[in-house]
Write an enzyme that holds these catalytic residues in place. Structure first.
Site, PDB file in Angstrom:
ATOM      1  N   SER A 191      42.983  40.007  26.288  1.00  0.00           N
ATOM      2  CA  SER A 191      44.034  40.937  26.700  1.00  0.00           C
ATOM      3  C   SER A 191      45.301  40.168  27.080  1.00  0.00           C
ATOM      4  CB  SER A 191      43.523  41.806  27.850  1.00  0.00           C
ATOM      5  OG  SER A 191      44.382  42.901  28.091  1.00  0.00           O
ATOM      6  N   ASP A 348      41.524  51.049  20.869  1.00  0.00           N
ATOM      7  CA  ASP A 348      42.316  50.201  21.750  1.00  0.00           C
ATOM      8  C   ASP A 348      43.762  50.251  21.293  1.00  0.00           C
ATOM      9  OD1 ASP A 348      43.396  48.218  23.342  1.00  0.00           O
ATOM     10  OD2 ASP A 348      42.204  46.582  22.517  1.00  0.00           O
ATOM     11  N   HIS A 378      38.981  48.720  24.649  1.00  0.00           N
ATOM     12  CA  HIS A 378      39.636  47.610  25.331  1.00  0.00           C
ATOM     13  C   HIS A 378      38.820  47.155  26.538  1.00  0.00           C
ATOM     14  CE1 HIS A 378      42.990  44.970  26.166  1.00  0.00           C
ATOM     15  NE2 HIS A 378      42.792  45.227  27.453  1.00  0.00           N
TER      16      HIS A 378
END
EC number: 3.1.1.71
Length: 408
Positions: A191, A348, A378
């Site tokens: 991320s 995501d 995610h």
């Protein structure tokens, strides 16, 4: 007493309303994800309430709530030594498997945690567990970097922390101290950590003072650009649990020290409209109509505003900085990058960031492995153990670790 059943019914209905979110059937264990997301949203709502009453910044509260029961001291095991130390002023947690009896050098992975540049920790249970697993399964030294977070610092300080720690690790005397093979080093992150990992690798290619080269970069559902919040994955997954499009924009604004007042303008791409000359050329480097496969584009259309909000660019000048958006780097920089692994998830908002980066790297001649999980969401790699076990989390973790074992 007759009011009690009505009260229970009302509370049950309210709880169900708060928890239930319509989700695609292709998601991994949707009801479990709804409950997990409801927990996250509850913590976010409490932190926003504290912020509203002036008790503390909402991100400080959220970090406190999420980390209060989750911070782990460095605990070694029979086959793994775990220590906390400082590399060039930056805190790190090091995981060292048993030394080889023949004295051979070890592989090393520099890991950068996610959390929107504002949350998460190398000491958090989720990342401690992940890095232990990586170290044991790959038989590699893992250095997990504890960089400073928003709101205490903003861009580029998080990147500066990570870069300083990475350069320190690459010093010949440090490699020798930890018996690290200088030809078998990877930089990885998930991320926002994937954003920092990508930016670090790009900076390393430009830094002539660094003589040790990184062999691999491994990016897990990375966030890589701030110029287009209407890619197909943003349009498709805008209200998806764990990370919605609007929440991602607020993370960006917090990271770049911009006002949340700009969020709605950015949601419709007013910050990169055709009348803002500074952003037009940069948008051309992430032309998703040519960078994404048809299965991702579906029937979605690019969003280009004719007249936008130049005040966003003036108020948040860092959104033009390539260090913040590695996806828009020049091809000359991309050509120098190491062999790359990119993991993306269908459900995501960041799916297309990773996919476009993989494509741009391939076009620049870089060897790229792109693993895509149709039922993934995610953050799923962190949810691979009880009580937050998801099959997608276990499979993404296994695929990522296997790639490291085979390529590092």
């Amino acid at each position: 007493m007759r009011a009690l059943p009505a009260l229970i019914t009302a509370l049950t209905a309210l709880g169900a309303y708060y928890v239930y979110t319509p989700l695609p059937s292709t998601l991994s264990e949707p009801w479990k994800l709804m409950l997990l997301d409801a927990t996250f949203r509850c913590a976010q709502d409490l932190s926003n309430l504290a912020h509203y009453f002036g008790l503390s910044h909402h991100l400080r509260v959220l970090n406190f709530v999420s980390n209060y029961f989750d911070q782990l001291d460095p605990v070694s095991s029979a086959h793994l030594k775990v220590t906390d130390t400082v590399f060039d002023g930056v805190q790190v947690r090091i995981f060292e498997p048993d030394a080889e009896l023949d004295g051979s050098l070890k592989r090393a992975i520099i890991y950068i945690h996610g959390g929107g540049w504002a949350l998460g920790s190398a000491r958090a249970r989720s990342y401690d567990t992940l890095c232990r697993r990586i170290s044991e399964d790959v038989n590699a030294i893992v250095v997990s970097i504890e960089y400073r977070l928003v709101p205490n610092v903003h861009f580029p300080e998080q990147l500066n922390d990570v870069y300083a720690a990475t350069k320190y690790i690459l010093l010949p005397e440090v490699l020798a101290k930890y018996s690290i093979d200088p030809e078998r080093i990877a930089v990885s992150g998930d991320s926002a950590g994937g954003n920092l990992a990508a930016a670090v690798c790009q900076q390393l290619t430009q830094d002539t003072s660094v003589t040790t080269k990184v062999k691999l970069q491994a990016l897990i559902y990375p966030v890589l650009q701030i110029l287009d919040f209407n890619t197909p994955s943003y349009q498709q997954n805008t209200d998806m649990p764990i990370l919605s499009g609007f929440v991602m924009i607020k993370f960006w604004l917090d990271y770049l020290n911009g006002s949340h007042d700009f969020a709605h303008a950015m949601l419709v791409n007013n910050h990169t409209s055709l009348d803002i000359s500074e952003t037009v050329a940069l948008r051309e480097r992430l032309n998703w109509d040519s960078l994404l496969p048809p299965s991702f584009k579906k029937k979605y259309k690019p969003v280009f505003q004719s007249v936008g909000s130049p005040s966003v660019v003036h108020g948040v000048p860092a959104l033009l900085d390539i260090r913040a958006s590695p996806l828009i780097a020049h091809k000359e920089i991309l050509q120098k990058l190491p062999k790359t692994y990119v993991l993306t998830c269908e459900h995501d908002v960041l799916r297309d960031d990773g996919t476009m980066y993989a494509k741009r790297l391939e076009e620049a001649g870089v060897d790229v492995t792109h693993d895509h999980y149709e039922d993934g969401f995610h953050g799923c790699m962190l949810f691979a153990a009880w009580p937050t076990y998801f099959s997608a989390g276990a499979r993404t973790r296994e695929g990522y670790i296997n790639w490291l074992k085979e390529n590092l």
